[in-house]
Design a protein around this motif. Structure first.
Motif, mmCIF file in Angstrom:
data_model
loop_
_atom_site.group_PDB
_atom_site.id
_atom_site.type_symbol
_atom_site.label_atom_id
_atom_site.label_comp_id
_atom_site.label_asym_id
_atom_site.label_seq_id
_atom_site.Cartn_x
_atom_site.Cartn_y
_atom_site.Cartn_z
ATOM 1 N N ASN A 14 -5.839 -3.080 9.743
ATOM 2 C CA ASN A 14 -6.020 -4.387 10.288
ATOM 3 C C ASN A 14 -7.428 -4.928 9.750
ATOM 4 O OD1 ASN A 14 -3.730 -4.137 11.769
ATOM 5 N ND2 ASN A 14 -4.749 -3.375 13.404
ATOM 6 N N HIS A 15 -8.348 -4.440 9.624
ATOM 7 C CA HIS A 15 -9.593 -4.706 9.327
ATOM 8 C C HIS A 15 -9.541 -5.118 7.771
ATOM 9 C CE1 HIS A 15 -14.020 -5.578 9.134
ATOM 10 N NE2 HIS A 15 -14.107 -4.443 8.426
ATOM 11 N N LEU A 16 -9.040 -4.404 6.999
ATOM 12 C CA LEU A 16 -9.041 -4.420 5.664
ATOM 13 C C LEU A 16 -8.110 -5.783 5.182
ATOM 14 C CD1 LEU A 16 -9.136 -3.994 2.626
ATOM 15 C CD2 LEU A 16 -7.151 -2.303 2.808
ATOM 16 N N ARG A 17 -6.923 -6.083 6.165
ATOM 17 C CA ARG A 17 -6.178 -7.473 6.045
ATOM 18 C C ARG A 17 -7.105 -8.444 6.254
ATOM 19 N NH1 ARG A 17 -2.297 -6.086 9.338
ATOM 20 N NH2 ARG A 17 -0.918 -5.417 7.871
ATOM 21 N N LYS A 18 -7.953 -8.492 7.255
ATOM 22 C CA LYS A 18 -8.757 -9.404 7.695
ATOM 23 C C LYS A 18 -9.918 -9.801 6.547
ATOM 24 C CE LYS A 18 -8.591 -8.955 12.672
ATOM 25 N NZ LYS A 18 -9.280 -8.213 13.666
ATOM 26 N N LEU A 19 -10.478 -8.706 6.040
ATOM 27 C CA LEU A 19 -11.420 -8.911 4.765
ATOM 28 C C LEU A 19 -10.596 -9.531 3.571
ATOM 29 C CD1 LEU A 19 -13.364 -5.464 5.216
ATOM 30 C CD2 LEU A 19 -14.131 -7.717 5.767
ATOM 31 N N ARG A 20 -9.540 -9.134 3.233
ATOM 32 C CA ARG A 20 -8.868 -9.604 2.193
ATOM 33 C C ARG A 20 -8.488 -11.195 2.352
ATOM 34 N NH1 ARG A 20 -3.709 -10.493 1.519
ATOM 35 N NH2 ARG A 20 -3.225 -9.296 3.335
ATOM 36 N N THR A 51 -5.672 6.493 3.522
ATOM 37 C CA THR A 51 -6.368 6.273 2.118
ATOM 38 C C THR A 51 -7.330 7.367 1.713
ATOM 39 O OG1 THR A 51 -6.682 4.807 0.492
ATOM 40 C CG2 THR A 51 -7.715 4.420 2.538
ATOM 41 N N THR A 52 -7.843 7.331 0.581
ATOM 42 C CA THR A 52 -8.927 8.327 0.275
ATOM 43 C C THR A 52 -10.073 7.428 -0.200
ATOM 44 O OG1 THR A 52 -8.569 7.729 -2.252
ATOM 45 C CG2 THR A 52 -7.251 9.634 -1.263
ATOM 46 N N LEU A 53 -11.304 8.164 -0.093
ATOM 47 C CA LEU A 53 -12.645 7.480 -0.090
ATOM 48 C C LEU A 53 -12.588 6.807 -1.600
ATOM 49 C CD1 LEU A 53 -15.559 7.215 0.933
ATOM 50 C CD2 LEU A 53 -15.950 9.418 0.053
ATOM 51 N N SER A 54 -12.163 7.530 -2.560
ATOM 52 C CA SER A 54 -12.190 6.809 -4.032
ATOM 53 C C SER A 54 -11.434 5.285 -3.927
ATOM 54 C CB SER A 54 -11.739 7.660 -5.214
ATOM 55 O OG SER A 54 -10.550 8.046 -4.657
ATOM 56 N N THR A 55 -10.336 5.302 -3.267
ATOM 57 C CA THR A 55 -9.659 4.226 -3.308
ATOM 58 C C THR A 55 -10.313 3.107 -2.461
ATOM 59 O OG1 THR A 55 -7.424 5.129 -3.413
ATOM 60 C CG2 THR A 55 -7.355 3.006 -2.239
ATOM 61 N N MET A 56 -11.108 3.472 -1.401
ATOM 62 C CA MET A 56 -11.907 2.565 -0.384
ATOM 63 C C MET A 56 -13.225 2.175 -1.380
ATOM 64 S SD MET A 56 -12.030 4.555 3.148
ATOM 65 C CE MET A 56 -10.900 5.634 3.726
ATOM 66 N N ARG A 57 -13.604 2.996 -2.145
ATOM 67 C CA ARG A 57 -14.580 2.396 -2.908
ATOM 68 C C ARG A 57 -14.194 1.486 -3.898
ATOM 69 N NH1 ARG A 57 -16.370 3.897 -8.091
ATOM 70 N NH2 ARG A 57 -18.808 3.694 -8.491
ATOM 71 N N ALA A 58 -13.008 1.681 -4.431
ATOM 72 C CA ALA A 58 -12.512 0.428 -5.471
ATOM 73 C C ALA A 58 -12.093 -0.666 -4.855
ATOM 74 C CB ALA A 58 -11.011 1.145 -6.057
ATOM 75 N N ILE A 59 -11.403 -0.607 -3.515
ATOM 76 C CA ILE A 59 -11.176 -1.848 -2.766
ATOM 77 C C ILE A 59 -12.373 -2.310 -2.504
ATOM 78 C CG2 ILE A 59 -10.467 -2.437 -0.551
ATOM 79 C CD1 ILE A 59 -8.373 -0.382 -0.622
ATOM 80 N N SER A 60 -13.737 -1.894 -2.219
ATOM 81 C CA SER A 60 -14.990 -2.392 -1.482
ATOM 82 C C SER A 60 -15.656 -3.072 -2.926
ATOM 83 C CB SER A 60 -15.783 -1.480 -0.992
ATOM 84 O OG SER A 60 -16.474 -0.588 -2.201
ATOM 85 N N LYS A 61 -15.414 -2.509 -4.133
ATOM 86 C CA LYS A 61 -15.860 -3.019 -5.174
ATOM 87 C C LYS A 61 -15.052 -4.342 -5.699
ATOM 88 C CE LYS A 61 -17.786 -0.774 -8.525
ATOM 89 N NZ LYS A 61 -18.137 0.204 -9.783
ATOM 90 N N ALA A 62 -13.745 -4.431 -5.307
ATOM 91 C CA ALA A 62 -12.848 -5.690 -5.773
ATOM 92 C C ALA A 62 -13.171 -6.661 -4.631
ATOM 93 C CB ALA A 62 -11.368 -5.141 -5.534
ATOM 94 N N ASN A 64 -16.084 -7.282 -3.491
ATOM 95 C CA ASN A 64 -17.389 -7.476 -3.513
ATOM 96 C C ASN A 64 -18.393 -7.244 -2.320
ATOM 97 O OD1 ASN A 64 -19.513 -8.266 -5.423
ATOM 98 N ND2 ASN A 64 -19.357 -10.230 -4.734
ATOM 99 N N ILE A 65 -17.963 -6.106 -1.707
ATOM 100 C CA ILE A 65 -18.735 -5.978 -0.637
ATOM 101 C C ILE A 65 -19.215 -4.667 -0.451
ATOM 102 C CG2 ILE A 65 -17.262 -7.495 0.955
ATOM 103 C CD1 ILE A 65 -15.676 -4.924 2.272
ATOM 104 N N ASP A 66 -20.207 -4.185 0.424
ATOM 105 C CA ASP A 66 -20.592 -2.606 0.311
ATOM 106 C C ASP A 66 -19.557 -1.967 1.107
ATOM 107 O OD1 ASP A 66 -21.984 -0.327 1.657
ATOM 108 O OD2 ASP A 66 -23.589 -1.268 0.608
ATOM 109 N N ILE A 67 -19.316 -0.459 0.720
ATOM 110 C CA ILE A 67 -18.181 0.165 1.302
ATOM 111 C C ILE A 67 -18.422 0.396 2.756
ATOM 112 C CG2 ILE A 67 -19.307 2.352 0.919
ATOM 113 C CD1 ILE A 67 -16.511 3.524 0.161
ATOM 114 N N VAL A 68 -19.692 0.259 3.293
ATOM 115 C CA VAL A 68 -19.811 0.379 4.661
ATOM 116 C C VAL A 68 -19.283 -0.908 5.707
ATOM 117 C CG1 VAL A 68 -21.791 0.339 6.480
ATOM 118 C CG2 VAL A 68 -21.961 1.587 4.348
ATOM 119 N N GLU A 69 -18.893 -1.955 4.890
ATOM 120 C CA GLU A 69 -18.262 -3.162 5.555
ATOM 121 C C GLU A 69 -16.672 -2.855 5.964
ATOM 122 O OE1 GLU A 69 -19.200 -7.160 4.303
ATOM 123 O OE2 GLU A 69 -20.746 -6.216 2.844
ATOM 124 N N LEU A 70 -16.085 -1.653 5.062
ATOM 125 C CA LEU A 70 -14.822 -1.422 5.300
ATOM 126 C C LEU A 70 -14.767 -0.712 6.681
ATOM 127 C CD1 LEU A 70 -13.673 -0.134 1.742
ATOM 128 C CD2 LEU A 70 -13.171 -2.492 3.133
#
Length: 75
Positions: A14-20, A51-62, A64-70
């Motif tokens: 849900n949080h990812l959807r809001k950020l996106r 999901t995996t940490l590496s996917t979360m990292r790719a999403i955070s980069k896409a 343009n936020i720090d991964i902690v925000e996820l």
């Protein structure tokens, strides 16, 4: 049967959807920017996968936020 962690996986989705949506990106746009399969964003947002940490990292980069925000969501 849902795992004991399902509520956290759901809150994350849900949080990812809001950020996106705040970045005005479609699921397809985010998937392309993160270089992950298009259906994976939907599956994460619907809490169908943990999901995996590496996917979360790719999403955070896409996004343009720090991964902690996820991880800044209320369960």
């Amino acid at each position: 049967m849902k795992s004991k962690d399902h509520k956290y996986i759901q809150a994350f989705g849900n949080h990812l959807r809001k950020l996106r949506k705040a970045k005005e990106l479609s699921q397809e746009d985010l998937a392309n920017d993160a270089d992950i399969p298009i259906n994976q964003i939907g599956r994460i947002e619907r809490a169908e996968i943990n999901t995996t940490l590496s996917t979360m990292r790719a999403i955070s980069k896409a996004l343009n936020i720090d991964i902690v925000e996820l991880f800044n969501f209320a369960d």
